[in-house]
Motif scaffolding. Structure first.
Motif, PDB file in Angstrom:
ATOM      1  N   ALA A  93       0.806  -1.225   0.000  1.00  0.00           N
ATOM      2  CA  ALA A  93       0.000   0.000   0.000  1.00  0.00           C
ATOM      3  C   ALA A  93       0.838   1.275   0.000  1.00  0.00           C
ATOM      4  O   ALA A  93       0.301   2.350  -0.261  1.00  0.00           O
ATOM      5  N   LEU A  94       2.144   1.165   0.265  1.00  0.00           N
ATOM      6  CA  LEU A  94       2.971   2.363   0.377  1.00  0.00           C
ATOM      7  C   LEU A  94       3.473   2.849  -0.981  1.00  0.00           C
ATOM      8  O   LEU A  94       3.963   2.056  -1.795  1.00  0.00           O
ATOM      9  N   ASP A  95       3.377   4.170  -1.189  1.00  0.00           N
ATOM     10  CA  ASP A  95       3.837   4.763  -2.442  1.00  0.00           C
ATOM     11  C   ASP A  95       5.341   4.576  -2.645  1.00  0.00           C
ATOM     12  O   ASP A  95       5.805   4.439  -3.788  1.00  0.00           O
ATOM     13  N   ARG A  96       6.107   4.552  -1.550  1.00  0.00           N
ATOM     14  CA  ARG A  96       7.564   4.448  -1.679  1.00  0.00           C
ATOM     15  C   ARG A  96       8.002   3.126  -2.296  1.00  0.00           C
ATOM     16  O   ARG A  96       9.132   2.991  -2.756  1.00  0.00           O
ATOM     17  N   TYR A  97       7.104   2.137  -2.290  1.00  0.00           N
ATOM     18  CA  TYR A  97       7.444   0.828  -2.864  1.00  0.00           C
ATOM     19  C   TYR A  97       6.736   0.564  -4.189  1.00  0.00           C
ATOM     20  O   TYR A  97       6.677  -0.585  -4.645  1.00  0.00           O
ATOM     21  N   ASP A  98       6.194   1.602  -4.797  1.00  0.00           N
ATOM     22  CA  ASP A  98       5.555   1.430  -6.107  1.00  0.00           C
ATOM     23  C   ASP A  98       6.572   0.897  -7.120  1.00  0.00           C
ATOM     24  O   ASP A  98       7.712   1.376  -7.200  1.00  0.00           O
ATOM     25  N   GLY A  99       6.160  -0.085  -7.885  1.00  0.00           N
ATOM     26  CA  GLY A  99       7.030  -0.681  -8.896  1.00  0.00           C
ATOM     27  C   GLY A  99       7.954  -1.750  -8.341  1.00  0.00           C
ATOM     28  O   GLY A  99       8.711  -2.358  -9.103  1.00  0.00           O
ATOM     29  N   LEU A 100       7.896  -2.003  -7.023  1.00  0.00           N
ATOM     30  CA  LEU A 100       8.735  -3.035  -6.400  1.00  0.00           C
ATOM     31  C   LEU A 100       7.860  -4.215  -6.006  1.00  0.00           C
ATOM     32  O   LEU A 100       6.670  -4.064  -5.716  1.00  0.00           O
ATOM     33  N   ARG A 101       8.474  -5.384  -5.964  1.00  0.00           N
ATOM     34  CA  ARG A 101       7.735  -6.603  -5.620  1.00  0.00           C
ATOM     35  C   ARG A 101       8.191  -7.126  -4.266  1.00  0.00           C
ATOM     36  O   ARG A 101       9.384  -7.339  -4.035  1.00  0.00           O
TER      37      ARG A 101
END
Length: 199
Positions: A74-82
Motif C-alpha cells: 500500500a505504500l507509495d515508496r514501494y511502487d514498482g517493487l515486488r
C-alpha cells in the motif's frame, strides 16, 4: 529458645499483617499479560466498579505477517517493487483503558467479574523489507511503522478468595486511525496480576 520465640512472633506478625491487608478491598494489581501484546500490566480499581489499566509490552516477530505485507503493497515508496519478505526487528506496544466491571452470574469462591471498556493502543514497529524489481535482484529497506487508534475491550477476571492473585482473559478490537484509517485488528490475551493496596 529466645530465637525460636522471636521467629515465631515474626511469622505470626507477618500473617496478621497479611490477613489485615487482604481483608481490605485490594485496589491495585501488577502482573504479566500473555498474548498480543505480551508485557507488564498495571490495573487500578476505582470507586463505582470501574478501573483503569495500562500495559507496556511487545509482540512476537512472526505475528501480523499479512498486515506488514499489505503495508508494503500500500505504500507509495514501494511502487514498482515486488514484495519478497520482511523481518520485524521490534515492536513496542502501549495500551490505556477505562473499564467497567460487572459481577458474573455464577456461584464461585472469590470474585468473578466480566468487564468491558474503551481505550487506546499505540504500536511502534521497526520492519525491514526485502524486495526486488526488474533492475534489482534483491534489496532491503527499513521502515518505522506507527499504529494508533481506539480499542474496545471485553474480558473476564477472577480474584482468588484467600490469595491476592487475579487472573484474567480478554479480547479487544483496535480501529486504526494512524497509519491505516478504518483498518480493524483483533487482539487476545490472558494474564495474572498480584493484587495489593496503595500505601
Amino acid at each position: 529458645m529466645k530465637t525460636i520465640y522471636k521467629a515465631s512472633g515474626f511469622i505470626v506478625g507477618l500473617s496478621l499483617i497479611f490477613q489485615f491487608t487482604y481483608a481490605q478491598k485490594l485496589n491495585q494489581g501488577l502482573g504479566l499479560r500473555i498474548g498480543d501484546p505480551v508485557g507488564i500490566s498495571y490495573k487500578a480499581y476505582l470507586p463505582g466498579s470501574t478501573a483503569v489499566e495500562f500495559t507496556l509490552g511487545t509482540t512476537s516477530r512472526n505475528r501480523h505477517s499479512a498486515y506488514y505485507k499489505d503495508t508494503f503493497n500500500a505504500l507509495d515508496r514501494y511502487d514498482g517493487l515486488r514484495y519478497s519478505d520482511h523481518d520485524v526487528k521490534y515492536t513496542l506496544a502501549l495500551q490505556g483503558r477505562y473499564l467497567l466491571h460487572n459481577p458474573f452470574p455464577a456461584n464461585v469462591e472469590g470474585r468473578l467479574d466480566w468487564y468491558w471498556g474503551l481505550g487506546g493502543q499505540f504500536r511502534l514497529s521497526k520492519v525491514e523489507y526485502t524486495y526486488f524489481s526488474e533492475s534489482t535482484l534483491f534489496a532491503n529497506d527499513t521502515k518505522t511503522n506507527i499504529d494508533l487508534g481506539p480499542e474496545g475491550i471485553l474480558g473476564v477476571e477472577y480474584e482468588f478468595k484467600d490469595y491476592p492473585i487475579v487472573g484474567f482473559s480478554e479480547v479487544s478490537l483496535l480501529g486504526e486511525i494512524v497509519d491505516k484509517p478504518l483498518r480493524f485488528r483483533f487482539f487476545a490475551a490472558v494474564g495474572v496480576r498480584y493484587a495489593f493496596n496503595s500505601l
